[in-house]
Write an enzyme that holds these catalytic residues in place. Structure first.
Site, PDB file in Angstrom:
ATOM      1  N   GLU A   4      29.177 -33.880  11.509  1.00 50.29           N
ATOM      2  CA  GLU A   4      29.562 -32.601  11.629  1.00 50.29           C
ATOM      3  C   GLU A   4      30.678 -32.360  10.646  1.00 50.29           C
ATOM      4  O   GLU A   4      31.184 -31.538   9.812  1.00 50.29           O
ATOM      5  CB  GLU A   4      30.264 -32.039  12.943  1.00 50.29           C
ATOM      6  CG  GLU A   4      29.089 -31.459  13.744  1.00 50.29           C
ATOM      7  CD  GLU A   4      29.582 -31.164  15.117  1.00 50.29           C
ATOM      8  OE1 GLU A   4      29.064 -30.010  15.411  1.00 50.29           O
ATOM      9  OE2 GLU A   4      30.520 -31.677  15.692  1.00 50.29           O
ATOM     10  N   HIS A  39      13.059 -51.448  18.273  1.00 50.68           N
ATOM     11  CA  HIS A  39      11.807 -50.466  18.092  1.00 50.68           C
ATOM     12  C   HIS A  39      12.210 -49.471  16.911  1.00 50.68           C
ATOM     13  O   HIS A  39      11.829 -48.582  16.681  1.00 50.68           O
ATOM     14  CB  HIS A  39      11.659 -49.631  19.047  1.00 50.68           C
ATOM     15  CG  HIS A  39      11.241 -50.269  20.356  1.00 50.68           C
ATOM     16  ND1 HIS A  39       9.925 -50.803  20.772  1.00 50.68           N
ATOM     17  CD2 HIS A  39      11.981 -50.828  21.377  1.00 50.68           C
ATOM     18  CE1 HIS A  39       9.806 -51.562  21.758  1.00 50.68           C
ATOM     19  NE2 HIS A  39      10.907 -51.496  22.413  1.00 50.68           N
ATOM     20  N   LYS A  47      31.068 -21.581  14.854  1.00 48.60           N
ATOM     21  CA  LYS A  47      31.673 -22.074  16.327  1.00 48.60           C
ATOM     22  C   LYS A  47      30.666 -21.650  17.295  1.00 48.60           C
ATOM     23  O   LYS A  47      30.324 -22.350  18.106  1.00 48.60           O
ATOM     24  CB  LYS A  47      32.939 -21.415  16.344  1.00 48.60           C
ATOM     25  CG  LYS A  47      33.468 -21.784  17.875  1.00 48.60           C
ATOM     26  CD  LYS A  47      33.973 -23.414  17.994  1.00 48.60           C
ATOM     27  CE  LYS A  47      34.582 -23.820  19.221  1.00 48.60           C
ATOM     28  NZ  LYS A  47      34.428 -25.327  19.496  1.00 48.60           N
ATOM     29  N   ARG A  85      34.949 -19.390  13.363  1.00 40.78           N
ATOM     30  CA  ARG A  85      33.525 -19.052  13.581  1.00 40.78           C
ATOM     31  C   ARG A  85      32.718 -19.464  12.473  1.00 40.78           C
ATOM     32  O   ARG A  85      31.799 -19.480  12.315  1.00 40.78           O
ATOM     33  CB  ARG A  85      33.619 -17.805  13.978  1.00 40.78           C
ATOM     34  CG  ARG A  85      34.385 -17.454  15.059  1.00 40.78           C
ATOM     35  CD  ARG A  85      34.173 -15.838  15.401  1.00 40.78           C
ATOM     36  NE  ARG A  85      32.819 -15.040  15.679  1.00 40.78           N
ATOM     37  CZ  ARG A  85      32.041 -15.288  16.933  1.00 40.78           C
ATOM     38  NH1 ARG A  85      32.676 -15.629  18.008  1.00 40.78           N
ATOM     39  NH2 ARG A  85      30.996 -14.647  16.904  1.00 40.78           N
ATOM     40  N   TRP A 136      29.227 -15.050   7.400  1.00 40.23           N
ATOM     41  CA  TRP A 136      28.424 -16.273   7.273  1.00 40.23           C
ATOM     42  C   TRP A 136      27.079 -15.632   6.996  1.00 40.23           C
ATOM     43  O   TRP A 136      26.294 -15.124   7.758  1.00 40.23           O
ATOM     44  CB  TRP A 136      28.256 -16.898   8.598  1.00 40.23           C
ATOM     45  CG  TRP A 136      28.236 -18.228   8.654  1.00 40.23           C
ATOM     46  CD1 TRP A 136      28.829 -19.338   7.867  1.00 40.23           C
ATOM     47  CD2 TRP A 136      26.869 -18.911   9.316  1.00 40.23           C
ATOM     48  NE1 TRP A 136      28.141 -20.539   8.299  1.00 40.23           N
ATOM     49  CE2 TRP A 136      27.121 -20.188   9.071  1.00 40.23           C
ATOM     50  CE3 TRP A 136      25.919 -18.618   9.966  1.00 40.23           C
ATOM     51  CZ2 TRP A 136      26.245 -21.322   9.470  1.00 40.23           C
ATOM     52  CZ3 TRP A 136      25.166 -19.480  10.493  1.00 40.23           C
ATOM     53  CH2 TRP A 136      25.383 -20.973  10.372  1.00 40.23           C
ATOM     54  N   ASN A 168      27.701  -8.342  12.774  1.00 40.94           N
ATOM     55  CA  ASN A 168      27.358  -9.718  13.138  1.00 40.94           C
ATOM     56  C   ASN A 168      25.723  -9.500  13.490  1.00 40.94           C
ATOM     57  O   ASN A 168      25.718  -9.022  14.600  1.00 40.94           O
ATOM     58  CB  ASN A 168      28.315 -10.207  13.981  1.00 40.94           C
ATOM     59  CG  ASN A 168      27.948 -11.918  14.494  1.00 40.94           C
ATOM     60  OD1 ASN A 168      27.009 -12.569  13.813  1.00 40.94           O
ATOM     61  ND2 ASN A 168      28.695 -12.153  15.379  1.00 40.94           N
ATOM     62  N   GLY A 169      24.798 -10.543  13.134  1.00 32.18           N
ATOM     63  CA  GLY A 169      23.740 -10.487  13.569  1.00 32.18           C
ATOM     64  C   GLY A 169      22.585 -10.488  12.555  1.00 32.18           C
ATOM     65  O   GLY A 169      22.839 -10.564  11.533  1.00 32.18           O
ATOM     66  N   LYS A 221      29.919 -35.892  15.937  1.00 27.17           N
ATOM     67  CA  LYS A 221      31.004 -35.649  15.655  1.00 27.17           C
ATOM     68  C   LYS A 221      31.234 -36.143  14.051  1.00 27.17           C
ATOM     69  O   LYS A 221      31.910 -35.370  13.124  1.00 27.17           O
ATOM     70  CB  LYS A 221      32.193 -36.341  16.688  1.00 27.17           C
ATOM     71  CG  LYS A 221      32.254 -35.481  17.863  1.00 27.17           C
ATOM     72  CD  LYS A 221      33.083 -34.132  17.723  1.00 27.17           C
ATOM     73  CE  LYS A 221      31.988 -33.048  17.894  1.00 27.17           C
ATOM     74  NZ  LYS A 221      31.387 -32.546  18.691  1.00 27.17           N
ATOM     75  N   GLU A 223      26.854 -37.955  20.906  1.00 29.76           N
ATOM     76  CA  GLU A 223      27.805 -36.986  20.543  1.00 29.76           C
ATOM     77  C   GLU A 223      29.099 -37.652  19.692  1.00 29.76           C
ATOM     78  O   GLU A 223      29.303 -37.018  18.675  1.00 29.76           O
ATOM     79  CB  GLU A 223      28.637 -36.841  21.945  1.00 29.76           C
ATOM     80  CG  GLU A 223      29.902 -35.765  21.829  1.00 29.76           C
ATOM     81  CD  GLU A 223      29.771 -34.368  21.151  1.00 29.76           C
ATOM     82  OE1 GLU A 223      30.694 -33.956  20.729  1.00 29.76           O
ATOM     83  OE2 GLU A 223      28.537 -34.141  21.270  1.00 29.76           O
ATOM     84  N   CYS A 237      30.294 -15.363  11.702  1.00 26.32           N
ATOM     85  CA  CYS A 237      30.790 -13.903  11.582  1.00 26.32           C
ATOM     86  C   CYS A 237      31.810 -13.571  12.392  1.00 26.32           C
ATOM     87  O   CYS A 237      31.855 -13.907  13.563  1.00 26.32           O
ATOM     88  CB  CYS A 237      29.646 -12.733  11.477  1.00 26.32           C
ATOM     89  SG  CYS A 237      28.411 -13.154  10.194  1.00 26.32           S
TER      90      CYS A 237
END
Length: 618
Positions: free
Chosen positions: A491, A507, A613, A27, A75, A101-102, A488, A484, A2
């Protein structure tokens, strides 16, 4: 997550709000809207689902003009991402408007109470409750007093901005959890969720703390706490150049930020090392050398990319400072009752300094008597304000949702911290410190050399972008980089990718390997380290295992390594570097490979679906 923008001043308010919302697009959002109050006291709202261009088209078809106003990119949490649920939200009278926002945890209870009192609700959101609460308490009261009364009834986390046509020329903002920053211009004032929304107007800002309320009027800004007592907060001058938040000729913010990494690493090192004396200077962390010498343990806490940086930091700190390190996800830390005391150092890593889970972990650590150190990119953020000390990265604003330069700046800060702890605890001899620092200072130049292979990586992406699964393998400090690299790719390209310790191939992962599985193997070789050579030789065995099962091997190798190159389908070379510092080089081609694959798949690289974000709610 948001975005909030508010403005009061002499400029045309609609362009200011739209521009601010565009600068907060990174964001993540699924709808947007603005509300303005005109000269005649009329309050108008425009909203749209989807991207900001839809809101701009709505405004083009139905223009509005005002003296001041608020805007929002949403969002979705409570309620579907529809125009009806988009912010801003009105009260029953249509005179009070809120953006938020929240999450309001007790909104159903409040909604039932207000409905019984005659309030009519038209959306599925928790935010609408706030507007009705403010209206309930606004009878013959200034807007800020009504907001204070309302927030005292809210449970949850929130940053909000409120305007009212019945109490004009006023924007009221409040914070409890998600970030909110006030911008101080020349005869104009702003509120926003993050700094980039303000940079083109002012660099003088005030970060609201939890429990703060700000009242913006044409004559200035007043601050108070939730008890109504007037307070002061320091004004901070942001040194980021606004141009850093622009694309600068690159196709995407992510691409630009990948190429900014050599500068980000240089800036994070700046003024903190002496090659002549072999010393690191980190007095800024605010923790005494005697306390660092007496440490019995280090805990590193982060989320997502920051957790991967912390995992690499574990190898650095244990190797150089000889103190045991554990690494926790912020979202798990407080649920397992960690064993901490006054000889524990908890290092909390966050780009924004506002990640809800990381903040909660910090507060728990402090309650248990541990010292806390924030590694953060945002000066004055909540994490840094509450920590015992801070070690700032200097990456500049990162707009792309997928972290890139933040990660390498965090790795640099962790390397500095590890060397500093080794220096203070006398576990790292002077000559070894000098050698490591010299190599660390050389890294930005080597990173630039890696980035020159961008076209080769684009060609490699052309050959790989149609595959639906990837496996990333690494050993030792290279395992976090495998994690990482996989993150990437998943995402931004929406390809399933998994990072795995290379020694665990037998394994389970071996069962996945066939001609349709690209396997990225991190296999650089530091010939000066016996343990690194051993890891390299075992990584070569992994490459041969994959090839024996018809897998497609993409190997990241040191320059001139003919053996690894000949054993692989594709080899990506990086300059030679000490094993502990090689992650700063090997992550770059993984970022670029993910970027080019995502572009070829037509994905929204800067704003991946369903991601935000800064995760400022749990």
């Amino acid at each position: 997550m948001c975005g909030i923008v508010g403005y009061i001043g002499p400029k045309r308010v609609v362009p200011v709000l739209i521009d601010g919302l565009k600068r907060l697009e990174y964001r993540g959002y699924d709808s947007a809207g603005i509300a303005v109050v005109g000269r005649n006291g009329s309050l108008e709202i425009r909203r749209a689902s989807g991207k900001l261009r839809n809101l701009e088209e709505t405004i083009r078809l139905s223009p509005l003009h005002g003296e001041y106003g608020i805007g929002h990119t949403r969002w979705a949490t409570h309620g579907r991402p529809t125009e009806e649920n988009a912010h801003p939200h009105r009260d029953c009278t249509g005179e009070i408007v809120v953006v938020h926002n929240g999450i309001i945890e007790n909104y159903l209870e409040l909604k039932q109470q207000l409905a019984a009192e005659g309030h009519r609700f038209v959306t599925e959101t928790d935010t609408e409750v706030i507007a009705h609460l403010v209206e309930k308490f606004s009878k013959e009261k200034p807007l800020e007093e009504a907001v204070l009364a309302a927030v005292r009834n809210l449970s949850g986390v929130y940053a909000l901005a409120v305007i009212s046509s019945r109490d004009p020329n006023k924007v009221v903002a409040a914070r409890l959890g998600p970030p909110a920053v006030i911008g101080l211009g020349q005869g104009e004032y702003f509120v926003a969720s993050d700094i980039p929304a303000l940079l083109h107007h002012t660099r003088d800002v005030v970060f609201l703390a939890d429990g703060d309320v700000a009242v913006l009027t044409p004559s200035g800004v007043r601050l108070m706490n939730f008890d109504g007592r007037m307070i002061e907060r320091p004004v901070q001058h942001i040194t980021w150049d606004p141009i850093l938040a622009e694309k600068g000729g690159f196709k995407h913010f992510m691409q630009k930020e990948v190429f900014e990494q050599p500068r980000a690493v240089r800036d994070t090192l700046l003024g903190r090392v002496s090659l002549e004396t072999g010393r690191v200077f980190l007095e800024e962390i605010g923790i005494s050398e005697s306390d660092l010498r007496s440490l019995s343990s280090v805990r590193i806490v982060g989320c997502g990319t920051s957790w991967h940086a912390g995992l690499a930091g574990k190898f650095l700190i244990e190797e150089l400072a000889r103190v045991p390190v554990e690494v926790d996800y912020g979202s798990e830390f407080r649920y397992r009752n960690p064993i901490l005391d006054d000889r524990s150092l908890v290092v909390l890593i966050s780009q924004s300094g506002e990640t809800a889970d990381t903040l909660a972990a910090q507060r728990q650590a402090q309650q248990q008597g541990a010292k806390t150190l924030a590694i953060c990119n945002v000066v004055g953020s909540m994490l840094t304000r509450e920590a015992s000390g801070s070690l700032y990265t200097h990456a500049g604003p990162e707009i792309g949702v997928a972290s890139t330069k933040t990660f390498t700046a965090q790795l640099t800060a962790l390397a500095l911290l590890a060397i500093y702890l080794g220096q203070v605890r006398e576990t790292l001899p002077l000559e070894a410190r000098k050698t490591l620092l010299q190599e660390l200072v050389r890294l930005p130049h080597k990173m630039e050399a890696v980035l020159q292979h961008d076209e080769d990586l684009d060609e490699l992406a052309r050959q790989l972008f149609r595959f639906s699964d990837f496996l990333y393998l690494g050993r030792g400090i290279h395992y976090p980089i495998a994690l990482e690299g996989a993150l990437k790719l998943k995402e931004i390209s929406y390809i399933h990718a998994e990072g795995y310790p290379a020694g665990e191939m037998k394994h389970g992962p071996n069962a996945l390997i066939d001609e349709n599985l690209p396997v990225v193997v991190l296999a650089p070789c530091d010939r000066s380290s016996l343990s690194a050579v051993t890891r390299y030789e075992k990584s070569l065995s992994n490459i041969k295992e994959v090839k024996a099962r018809d897998g497609i091997v993409i190997a990241v190798v040191s320059e001139g390594d003919s053996e690894a190159r000949e054993s692989s389908d594709h080899a990506i070379e990086i300059p030679a570097a000490p094993d502990l510092l090689a992650p700063l080089l090997e992550i770059l081609p993984l970022q670029l490979l993910a970027y080019h694959i995502a572009v070829r798949r037509g994905c929204d690289v800067d704003q991946p679906r369903n991601l935000a974000k800064s995760v400022t709610v749990e």
